[in-house]
Write an enzyme that holds these catalytic residues in place. Structure first.
Site, PDB file in Angstrom:
ATOM      1  N   LYS A 174      -6.288  -4.884 -16.744  1.00 20.07           N
ATOM      2  CA  LYS A 174      -5.728  -5.367 -15.481  1.00 20.07           C
ATOM      3  C   LYS A 174      -6.752  -6.170 -14.695  1.00 20.07           C
ATOM      4  O   LYS A 174      -7.858  -5.710 -14.457  1.00 20.07           O
ATOM      5  CB  LYS A 174      -5.254  -4.178 -14.636  1.00 20.07           C
ATOM      6  CG  LYS A 174      -4.213  -3.314 -15.332  1.00 20.07           C
ATOM      7  CD  LYS A 174      -3.852  -2.108 -14.492  1.00 20.07           C
ATOM      8  CE  LYS A 174      -5.022  -1.159 -14.345  1.00 20.07           C
ATOM      9  NZ  LYS A 174      -4.667   0.053 -13.568  1.00 20.07           N
ATOM     10  N   THR A 177      -3.713  -1.806  -0.599  1.00 14.49           N
ATOM     11  CA  THR A 177      -3.648  -1.729  -2.058  1.00 14.49           C
ATOM     12  C   THR A 177      -3.871  -0.312  -2.579  1.00 14.49           C
ATOM     13  O   THR A 177      -4.070  -0.117  -3.764  1.00 14.49           O
ATOM     14  CB  THR A 177      -4.715  -2.642  -2.686  1.00 14.49           C
ATOM     15  OG1 THR A 177      -5.980  -2.290  -2.123  1.00 14.49           O
ATOM     16  CG2 THR A 177      -4.427  -4.098  -2.425  1.00 14.49           C
ATOM     17  N   GLY A 211      -3.291   2.905  -4.259  1.00  9.72           N
ATOM     18  CA  GLY A 211      -2.277   3.386  -5.212  1.00  9.72           C
ATOM     19  C   GLY A 211      -1.682   2.302  -6.098  1.00  9.72           C
ATOM     20  O   GLY A 211      -0.671   2.530  -6.773  1.00  9.72           O
ATOM     21  N   THR A 212      -2.308   1.137  -6.122  1.00 11.66           N
ATOM     22  CA  THR A 212      -1.787   0.034  -6.942  1.00 11.66           C
ATOM     23  C   THR A 212      -1.779   0.396  -8.430  1.00 11.66           C
ATOM     24  O   THR A 212      -0.779   0.169  -9.129  1.00 11.66           O
ATOM     25  CB  THR A 212      -2.633  -1.243  -6.724  1.00 11.66           C
ATOM     26  OG1 THR A 212      -2.560  -1.584  -5.338  1.00 11.66           O
ATOM     27  CG2 THR A 212      -2.117  -2.406  -7.551  1.00 11.66           C
ATOM     28  N   GLY A 213      -2.899   0.962  -8.922  1.00 15.02           N
ATOM     29  CA  GLY A 213      -2.998   1.320 -10.339  1.00 15.02           C
ATOM     30  C   GLY A 213      -1.978   2.378 -10.717  1.00 15.02           C
ATOM     31  O   GLY A 213      -1.307   2.289 -11.758  1.00 15.02           O
ATOM     32  N   CYS A 214      -1.848   3.381  -9.859  1.00 11.76           N
ATOM     33  CA  CYS A 214      -0.889   4.468 -10.106  1.00 11.76           C
ATOM     34  C   CYS A 214       0.526   3.909 -10.164  1.00 11.76           C
ATOM     35  O   CYS A 214       1.304   4.233 -11.071  1.00 11.76           O
ATOM     36  CB  CYS A 214      -0.952   5.503  -8.968  1.00 11.76           C
ATOM     37  SG  CYS A 214      -2.592   6.171  -8.664  1.00 11.76           S
TER      38      CYS A 214
HETATM   39  O1  PXL Z   1      -5.915   5.124  -8.177  1.00 10.83           O
HETATM   40  C1  PXL Z   1      -6.487   6.219  -8.712  1.00 10.83           C
HETATM   41  C2  PXL Z   1      -6.000   7.507  -8.141  1.00 10.83           C
HETATM   42  C3  PXL Z   1      -5.433   8.427  -8.988  1.00 10.83           C
HETATM   43  N1  PXL Z   1      -5.023   9.647  -8.578  1.00 10.83           N
HETATM   44  C4  PXL Z   1      -5.143  10.014  -7.300  1.00 10.83           C
HETATM   45  C5  PXL Z   1      -5.684   9.128  -6.389  1.00 10.83           C
HETATM   46  C6  PXL Z   1      -6.119   7.830  -6.804  1.00 10.83           C
HETATM   47  C7  PXL Z   1      -6.687   6.896  -5.839  1.00 10.83           C
HETATM   48  O2  PXL Z   1      -6.838   7.128  -4.676  1.00 10.83           O
HETATM   49  O3  PXL Z   1      -5.781   9.487  -5.117  1.00 10.83           O
HETATM   50  C8  PXL Z   1      -4.706  11.361  -6.880  1.00 10.83           C
END
Ligand code: PXL
Length: 256
Positions: free
Chosen positions: A173, A204, A206-209
């Protein structure tokens, strides 16, 4: 029948990342969401103050309970915390007859470690070989590939190198590239590019999640990988564009 998607990830009480973001994403994309908690964070949009990893047996039993009753059509992993949890998931993943998306979360966006060194080794040795798709960001790709990744050509090299670790497909990504957010998918020996214009702003969290949850929801609907990634990319781009402006720090996305 309704598609079912499972998240195995950490909790973000502020609702923007982790299992909370995953469930919102599943719901919005019309998949029934299930969530196995691996760790609990104390955080908001400003800081991550504390992380407590759950006992690996608790993670294993949660997954077993879900599989025995409402098996998903696809699953994802997020923050896993330590080697014991990674190993527990890798063990039970041998029974998965659905695609597993691994979001190799090594750090939170604020730099908090979500996986220790031993856990990282376990992820590489035991979990990546069972993954249908692994989707690292630039820093995670560099860590997994073992060389710096900061340009599109380097992303292609990294995707190929990471594929050698065993996952069926790799999506590197480019959200942290300067300029356009270009993602590189390496699938069956070919490269595919997904590009989106850069959106200005700091909302941004939580973008990856959200991105990996969206891919998982689309895979649960039995879409082929290219379609699943293309739809997920559009979803996450719009979610950033329409961020609701909540919180005093890096705010969450708009999951609607
Ligand atoms: O983005 C990675 C991530 C994964 N899991 C939890 C998070 C975060 C980022 O803040 O809080 C629980």
């Amino acid at each position: 029948v309704i598609p079912v998607a499972l998240s195995i990830a950490g909790s973000d009480p502020s609702g923007g990342a982790g299992i909370q973001a995953d469930l919102k994403t599943f719901h919005r994309l019309e998949a029934y969401g299930e969530a196995v908690v691996t760790l609990i964070t104390v955080q908001n949009t400003l800081t991550v103050d504390r992380t407590v990893v759950l006992d690996a047996s608790l993670v294993r039993e949660q997954i077993a309970a879900v599989l025995a009753d409402i098996p998903p059509g696809a699953a994802k992993t997020g923050a896993l915390g330590n080697a014991q949890v990674v190993e527990a998931i890798a063990d039970i993943a041998a029974q998965f007859d659905f695609p597993l998306v691994v979001d190799p979360v090594l750090f939170s966006s604020k730099g908090t470690a979500f996986l220790d060194a031993e856990g990282r080794m376990m992820l590489v040795e035991r979990l990546l070989p069972k993954a249908f798709l692994v989707m690292p960001n630039l820093a995670e790709a560099a860590d997994l590939a073992g060389f710096p990744v900061g340009t599109v050509p380097e992303m292609r090299l990294a995707a190929e190198a990471i594929a050698k670790l065993g996952p069926q497909n790799v999506l590197v990504k480019g959200g942290h590239l300067p300029g356009e957010a270009v993602d590189i998918l390496f699938c069956e020996g070919r490269f595919y590019e997904f590009a989106a214009g850069r959106i200005r702003g700091k909302q941004t969290h939580g973008t990856g999640c959200t991105y990996s949850a969206a891919v998982t929801a689309e895979l649960a609907k039995k879409r082929p990988i290219y379609d699943a990634v293309a739809r997920a990319k559009t979803f996450v781009t719009r979610a950033i564009q329409w961020a609701p402006g909540l919180g005093k720090g890096a705010g969450p996305l708009n999951h609607f």
